[in-house]
Scaffold this active site. Structure first.
Site, PDB file in Angstrom:
ATOM      1  N   ARG A  60       0.817  -1.217   0.000  1.00 34.46           N
ATOM      2  CA  ARG A  60       0.000   0.000   0.000  1.00 34.46           C
ATOM      3  C   ARG A  60       0.845   1.258   0.000  1.00 34.46           C
ATOM      4  O   ARG A  60       0.584   2.181  -0.768  1.00 34.46           O
ATOM      5  CB  ARG A  60      -0.978  -0.004   1.182  1.00 34.46           C
ATOM      6  CG  ARG A  60      -2.096  -1.021   1.017  1.00 34.46           C
ATOM      7  CD  ARG A  60      -2.939  -1.120   2.242  1.00 34.46           C
ATOM      8  NE  ARG A  60      -2.111  -1.584   3.351  1.00 34.46           N
ATOM      9  CZ  ARG A  60      -2.423  -1.469   4.628  1.00 34.46           C
ATOM     10  NH1 ARG A  60      -3.551  -0.890   4.984  1.00 34.46           N
ATOM     11  NH2 ARG A  60      -1.630  -1.929   5.563  1.00 34.46           N
ATOM     12  N   ASN A  62      -6.093  -2.735   1.758  1.00 33.16           N
ATOM     13  CA  ASN A  62      -6.077  -4.188   1.886  1.00 33.16           C
ATOM     14  C   ASN A  62      -7.516  -4.681   1.902  1.00 33.16           C
ATOM     15  O   ASN A  62      -8.419  -3.967   2.341  1.00 33.16           O
ATOM     16  CB  ASN A  62      -5.399  -4.621   3.188  1.00 33.16           C
ATOM     17  CG  ASN A  62      -3.889  -4.567   3.105  1.00 33.16           C
ATOM     18  OD1 ASN A  62      -3.318  -4.509   2.028  1.00 33.16           O
ATOM     19  ND2 ASN A  62      -3.247  -4.589   4.247  1.00 33.16           N
TER      20      ASN A  62
END
Length: 107
Positions: free
Chosen positions: A33, A51
């Site tokens: 990320r 996520n």
């Protein structure tokens, strides 16, 4: 010398491509990320990354078409050094990408 990236918006040309991407493989716990946020900002893209509870990473990328293609087809297919991407699905999206590029909570 300052190497900060400057993304200048052109009000007469709104972003012309928005996609939603789901990335599978070893993509959680490997800074995917944060890596995505850095790369998307480097390419002046808007959107978000998060996520998913199933172990995948989901993102929306919006911006200039060649920059979106670069992010999806070249960068996300490889990911950061510790990642191992085994699958990537990308499809057109009409999601609002918001302002800038950000990391969202797990969904």
């Amino acid at each position: 010398m300052n190497s900060a990236i400057s993304c200048t918006a052109n009000p007469s040309m709104p972003p012309s491509k928005t996609v939603r991407v789901v990335i599978k493989g070893r993509v959680q716990g490997v800074f995917f990320r944060d890596w995505t946020v850095h790369n998307a900002r480097e390419l002046c893209l808007k959107g978000w990354v998060r996520n998913r509870r199933d172990g995948s990473v989901e993102a929306v990328f919006s911006g200039e078409p060649t920059a979106v293609d670069e992010m999806v087809d070249k960068r996300c297919r490889v990911g950061p050094p510790a990642a191992m991407v085994t699958g990537l699905n990308s499809f057109p999206s009409d999601d609002d990408p918001g302002q800038g590029f950000q990391r969202k909570p797990t969904a």
